[in-house]
Design a protein around this motif. Structure first.
Motif, PDB file in Angstrom:
ATOM      1  N   VAL A   1     -13.556  23.012  -6.948  1.00 50.48           N
ATOM      2  CA  VAL A   1     -12.913  21.989  -6.126  1.00 50.48           C
ATOM      3  C   VAL A   1     -13.506  20.639  -6.528  1.00 50.48           C
ATOM      4  O   VAL A   1     -14.734  20.473  -6.501  1.00 50.48           O
ATOM      5  CB  VAL A   1     -13.157  22.256  -4.625  1.00 50.48           C
ATOM      6  N   SER A   2     -12.652  19.676  -6.887  1.00 46.48           N
ATOM      7  CA  SER A   2     -13.168  18.395  -7.374  1.00 46.48           C
ATOM      8  C   SER A   2     -12.319  17.232  -6.846  1.00 46.48           C
ATOM      9  O   SER A   2     -11.447  16.726  -7.529  1.00 46.48           O
ATOM     10  CB  SER A   2     -13.225  18.374  -8.899  1.00 46.48           C
ATOM     11  N   PRO A   3     -12.574  16.803  -5.601  1.00 46.90           N
ATOM     12  CA  PRO A   3     -11.828  15.688  -5.007  1.00 46.90           C
ATOM     13  C   PRO A   3     -12.258  14.350  -5.578  1.00 46.90           C
ATOM     14  O   PRO A   3     -13.405  14.184  -6.011  1.00 46.90           O
ATOM     15  CB  PRO A   3     -12.202  15.783  -3.532  1.00 46.90           C
ATOM     16  N   HIS A   4     -11.329  13.392  -5.575  1.00 42.04           N
ATOM     17  CA  HIS A   4     -11.698  12.023  -5.941  1.00 42.04           C
ATOM     18  C   HIS A   4     -11.859  11.201  -4.666  1.00 42.04           C
ATOM     19  O   HIS A   4     -11.775  11.735  -3.553  1.00 42.04           O
ATOM     20  CB  HIS A   4     -10.671  11.406  -6.900  1.00 42.04           C
ATOM     21  N   VAL A   5     -12.072   9.903  -4.813  1.00 43.74           N
ATOM     22  CA  VAL A   5     -12.501   9.075  -3.683  1.00 43.74           C
ATOM     23  C   VAL A   5     -11.454   8.937  -2.583  1.00 43.74           C
ATOM     24  O   VAL A   5     -11.781   8.525  -1.456  1.00 43.74           O
ATOM     25  CB  VAL A   5     -12.926   7.672  -4.162  1.00 43.74           C
TER      26      VAL A   5
ATOM     27  N   ALA B   1      -3.615   3.688  -2.420  1.00 45.84           N
ATOM     28  CA  ALA B   1      -2.487   2.760  -2.471  1.00 45.84           C
ATOM     29  C   ALA B   1      -2.107   2.393  -3.898  1.00 45.84           C
ATOM     30  O   ALA B   1      -0.958   2.019  -4.162  1.00 45.84           O
ATOM     31  CB  ALA B   1      -2.831   1.496  -1.686  1.00 45.84           C
ATOM     32  N   ALA B   2      -3.049   2.510  -4.827  1.00 43.99           N
ATOM     33  CA  ALA B   2      -2.800   2.134  -6.219  1.00 43.99           C
ATOM     34  C   ALA B   2      -2.078   3.213  -7.005  1.00 43.99           C
ATOM     35  O   ALA B   2      -1.730   2.994  -8.169  1.00 43.99           O
ATOM     36  CB  ALA B   2      -4.126   1.807  -6.915  1.00 43.99           C
ATOM     37  N   ARG B   3      -1.815   4.367  -6.361  1.00 43.83           N
ATOM     38  CA  ARG B   3      -1.273   5.521  -7.078  1.00 43.83           C
ATOM     39  C   ARG B   3       0.022   6.031  -6.453  1.00 43.83           C
ATOM     40  O   ARG B   3       0.286   5.774  -5.278  1.00 43.83           O
ATOM     41  CB  ARG B   3      -2.311   6.660  -7.079  1.00 43.83           C
ATOM     42  N   PRO B   4       0.816   6.774  -7.247  1.00 48.04           N
ATOM     43  CA  PRO B   4       1.975   7.433  -6.636  1.00 48.04           C
ATOM     44  C   PRO B   4       1.522   8.378  -5.535  1.00 48.04           C
ATOM     45  O   PRO B   4       0.414   8.923  -5.578  1.00 48.04           O
ATOM     46  CB  PRO B   4       2.590   8.211  -7.813  1.00 48.04           C
ATOM     47  N   LYS B   5       2.374   8.565  -4.547  1.00 45.66           N
ATOM     48  CA  LYS B   5       2.045   9.486  -3.465  1.00 45.66           C
ATOM     49  C   LYS B   5       1.895  10.888  -4.036  1.00 45.66           C
ATOM     50  O   LYS B   5       2.740  11.365  -4.789  1.00 45.66           O
ATOM     51  CB  LYS B   5       3.144   9.464  -2.406  1.00 45.66           C
ATOM     52  N   VAL B   6       0.805  11.540  -3.678  1.00 49.11           N
ATOM     53  CA  VAL B   6       0.530  12.864  -4.226  1.00 49.11           C
ATOM     54  C   VAL B   6       1.469  13.898  -3.613  1.00 49.11           C
ATOM     55  O   VAL B   6       1.776  13.838  -2.418  1.00 49.11           O
ATOM     56  CB  VAL B   6      -0.950  13.255  -3.991  1.00 49.11           C
ATOM     57  N   ALA B   7       1.948  14.796  -4.438  1.00 50.57           N
ATOM     58  CA  ALA B   7       2.825  15.874  -3.977  1.00 50.57           C
ATOM     59  C   ALA B   7       1.966  17.064  -3.589  1.00 50.57           C
ATOM     60  O   ALA B   7       1.751  17.988  -4.376  1.00 50.57           O
ATOM     61  CB  ALA B   7       3.822  16.255  -5.069  1.00 50.57           C
ATOM     62  N   GLY B   8       1.437  17.039  -2.388  1.00 55.59           N
ATOM     63  CA  GLY B   8       0.550  18.111  -1.941  1.00 55.59           C
ATOM     64  C   GLY B   8      -0.856  17.595  -1.736  1.00 55.59           C
ATOM     65  O   GLY B   8      -1.066  16.552  -1.130  1.00 55.59           O
TER      66      GLY B   8
ATOM     67  N   GLY C   1     -11.124  -0.802 -16.485  1.00 61.31           N
ATOM     68  CA  GLY C   1     -11.205  -2.050 -15.739  1.00 61.31           C
ATOM     69  C   GLY C   1     -11.151  -1.818 -14.240  1.00 61.31           C
ATOM     70  O   GLY C   1     -11.866  -2.472 -13.459  1.00 61.31           O
ATOM     71  N   GLU C   2     -10.321  -0.867 -13.816  1.00 63.47           N
ATOM     72  CA  GLU C   2     -10.245  -0.533 -12.398  1.00 63.47           C
ATOM     73  C   GLU C   2     -11.567   0.049 -11.903  1.00 63.47           C
ATOM     74  O   GLU C   2     -12.002  -0.240 -10.775  1.00 63.47           O
ATOM     75  CB  GLU C   2      -9.111   0.458 -12.163  1.00 63.47           C
ATOM     76  N   ASN C   3     -12.199   0.861 -12.736  1.00 68.58           N
ATOM     77  CA  ASN C   3     -13.480   1.447 -12.363  1.00 68.58           C
ATOM     78  C   ASN C   3     -14.524   0.357 -12.156  1.00 68.58           C
ATOM     79  O   ASN C   3     -15.267   0.363 -11.163  1.00 68.58           O
ATOM     80  CB  ASN C   3     -13.922   2.435 -13.439  1.00 68.58           C
ATOM     81  N   LEU C   4     -14.598  -0.583 -13.088  1.00 68.02           N
ATOM     82  CA  LEU C   4     -15.586  -1.656 -12.968  1.00 68.02           C
ATOM     83  C   LEU C   4     -15.284  -2.552 -11.776  1.00 68.02           C
ATOM     84  O   LEU C   4     -16.197  -3.015 -11.079  1.00 68.02           O
ATOM     85  CB  LEU C   4     -15.629  -2.481 -14.254  1.00 68.02           C
ATOM     86  N   ALA C   5     -13.994  -2.793 -11.524  1.00 67.27           N
ATOM     87  CA  ALA C   5     -13.621  -3.649 -10.396  1.00 67.27           C
ATOM     88  C   ALA C   5     -13.996  -3.015  -9.067  1.00 67.27           C
ATOM     89  O   ALA C   5     -14.413  -3.704  -8.120  1.00 67.27           O
ATOM     90  CB  ALA C   5     -12.122  -3.938 -10.438  1.00 67.27           C
ATOM     91  N   ALA C   6     -13.854  -1.706  -8.972  1.00 68.26           N
ATOM     92  CA  ALA C   6     -14.212  -1.001  -7.739  1.00 68.26           C
ATOM     93  C   ALA C   6     -15.720  -0.892  -7.570  1.00 68.26           C
ATOM     94  O   ALA C   6     -16.210  -0.714  -6.447  1.00 68.26           O
ATOM     95  CB  ALA C   6     -13.589   0.394  -7.732  1.00 68.26           C
ATOM     96  N   GLY C   7     -16.452  -0.996  -8.680  1.00 65.40           N
ATOM     97  CA  GLY C   7     -17.904  -0.854  -8.650  1.00 65.40           C
ATOM     98  C   GLY C   7     -18.320   0.563  -8.956  1.00 65.40           C
ATOM     99  O   GLY C   7     -18.168   1.447  -8.095  1.00 65.40           O
TER     100      GLY C   7
ATOM    101  N   VAL D   1     -12.520   1.915   2.768  1.00 66.05           N
ATOM    102  CA  VAL D   1     -11.860   0.833   2.045  1.00 66.05           C
ATOM    103  C   VAL D   1     -11.566   1.246   0.615  1.00 66.05           C
ATOM    104  O   VAL D   1     -10.447   1.060   0.114  1.00 66.05           O
ATOM    105  CB  VAL D   1     -12.723  -0.448   2.084  1.00 66.05           C
ATOM    106  N   LEU D   2     -12.546   1.805  -0.072  1.00 65.24           N
ATOM    107  CA  LEU D   2     -12.355   2.254  -1.444  1.00 65.24           C
ATOM    108  C   LEU D   2     -11.286   3.337  -1.504  1.00 65.24           C
ATOM    109  O   LEU D   2     -10.414   3.327  -2.381  1.00 65.24           O
ATOM    110  CB  LEU D   2     -13.677   2.758  -2.023  1.00 65.24           C
ATOM    111  N   ALA D   3     -11.334   4.282  -0.567  1.00 65.33           N
ATOM    112  CA  ALA D   3     -10.346   5.357  -0.546  1.00 65.33           C
ATOM    113  C   ALA D   3      -8.945   4.813  -0.341  1.00 65.33           C
ATOM    114  O   ALA D   3      -7.991   5.235  -1.013  1.00 65.33           O
ATOM    115  CB  ALA D   3     -10.690   6.358   0.558  1.00 65.33           C
ATOM    116  N   ASP D   4      -8.797   3.880   0.578  1.00 62.47           N
ATOM    117  CA  ASP D   4      -7.480   3.301   0.854  1.00 62.47           C
ATOM    118  C   ASP D   4      -6.934   2.568  -0.365  1.00 62.47           C
ATOM    119  O   ASP D   4      -5.741   2.690  -0.695  1.00 62.47           O
ATOM    120  CB  ASP D   4      -7.561   2.348   2.043  1.00 62.47           C
TER     121      ASP D   4
END
Length: 375
Positions: free
Chosen positions: A350-354, A10-17, A262-268, A3-6
């Motif tokens: 290598v440093s992936p995000h959620v 969805a909140a970001r531009p589509k990644v190019a790669g 604010g987005e960070n706090l909202a996501a927890g 859910v968090l990943a989705d």
């Protein structure tokens, strides 16, 4: 996790790669980009200072969010242009002995700022992974106390979590101020650990704009500072915190950072930390058997940073370039200068995000095999 990943994706531009470089610069959300853009447009419409007054509530909310994430208060927070700027502001304002204790793997640019401000560096004890040995540090600090203790809670060249809370307790016990570099830690691991100062940039795990950062200082430490500007002998009616925060700033970036916070706090924050730790475990497991590379971190280290050491002569810089050019995969080439007194050779980080998936990591593992054979 899904859910968090989705939501993040969805909140970001589509990644190019494939973006596996959040330890360098995360992807901003559309809301962050729009907020910064709208503020810049507002400056053009009504004037910079009128727009600044209108943006004050958003920026104040950003200060409050930083306070939550550092365990301080909003009045303890100033905005900076980034982490190095924050450290320079703090060290150039220090009135006590110019000695600082830090780990052997201290970040190279931090060491440069320390040297530029006339600080003599003392080395704190670390184990073979680079992690602080708290008991030995306690003894060393009690026997020969420095003016300041500085800890990079999560290094640039290795995803090992430092025992920041334990060191804060040691420092408080012997009356020493603890300064924490949270550039890699802020939004990634818990930074409300009882430090006297915490500083960070915006662009990494918080996923804010580049060119903005923060510095949070307790009132007790602020009382010991004497900022260079304006000259203290002028006796102008500025507090220490007011003197530290430069007025001629990119307020659009501060607005963007405030929205990202604010987005960070909202996501927890705890949810984000948990997902990042799980991604780190998954990344290390996925990459453990790739020929020609060794995973540096223990598999269960609670971070999303995975460092790869070449074991068969591969050049991390050329591998990174190949991954970008041939597969659109972004990673980090970490040169020796990042930790000049500890690193013996450059590494690939290598440093992936959620929003990174298991399939993404499998794609990267295959691409790493191909890159290693090509370069």
């Amino acid at each position: 996790m899904t859910v968090l990943a989705d939501r993040w994706r969805a909140a970001r531009p589509k990644v190019a790669g494939l973006h596996l470089d959040s330890g360098a610069c995360s992807r901003q959300s559309l809301a962050v980009i729009d907020a910064a853009t709208q503020h810049a447009r507002h400056e053009a419409e009504v004037g910079g200072y009128v727009a600044a007054a209108a943006a004050a509530p958003v920026i104040d909310a950003g200060r409050s969010a930083i306070a939550v994430l550092t365990g301080m208060t909003a009045s303890d927070v100033v905005f900076t242009t980034g982490a190095n700027h924050a450290l320079d502001l703090l060290l150039s304002s220090w009135t006590g002995p110019r000695t600082v204790a830090c780990l052997p793997g201290e970040y190279g640019p931090n060491l440069a700022v320390m040297a530029a401000n006339g600080f003599d560096v003392r080395v704190l004890p670390a184990d073979r992974t680079g992690r602080l040995v708290v008991d030995e540090a306690a003894t060393a600090l009690a026997v020969s106390p420095p003016g300041l203790v500085h800890l990079t809670a999560l290094a640039s060249h290795r995803g090992i979590v430092q025992p920041a809370r334990e060191l804060a307790e040691v420092c408080h016990g012997v009356g020493l101020p603890l300064v924490i570099d949270a550039a890699q830690a802020f939004g990634h691991i818990d930074c409300a650990v009882g430090a006297d100062a915490v500083y960070s940039s915006s662009r990494k795990w918080i996923a804010g704009p580049r060119g903005v950062g923060m510095l949070a200082i307790t009132p007790a430490l602020a009382e010991r500072l004497r900022p260079r500007l304006p000259p203290p002998e002028w006796n102008l009616p500025f507090t220490v915190m007011q003197s530290l925060e430069h007025g001629e700033a990119n307020l659009a970036a501060r607005v963007g950072l405030s929205v990202a916070l604010g987005e960070n706090l909202a996501a927890g924050p705890e949810n984000i930390r948990a997902v990042l730790a799980e991604l780190g475990r998954l990344t290390r497991t996925t990459l453990a058997d790739v020929d020609g590379w060794r995973v540096v971190e223990p598999v269960d280290e609670p971070t999303a940073i995975t460092t790869l050491q070449a074991t068969a002569g591969a050049d991390p810089q050329r591998v990174r370039a190949w991954l970008i050019a041939e597969r659109g995969i972004v990673t980090t080439y970490a040169e020796v200068q990042r930790a000049p007194f500890e690193m013996a050779a450059p590494v690939l980080r290598v440093s992936p995000h959620v929003d990174t998936t298991a399939d993404d990591l499998e794609i990267f593992a295959e691409a790493l095999v191909a890159a290693t054979s090509e370069v």
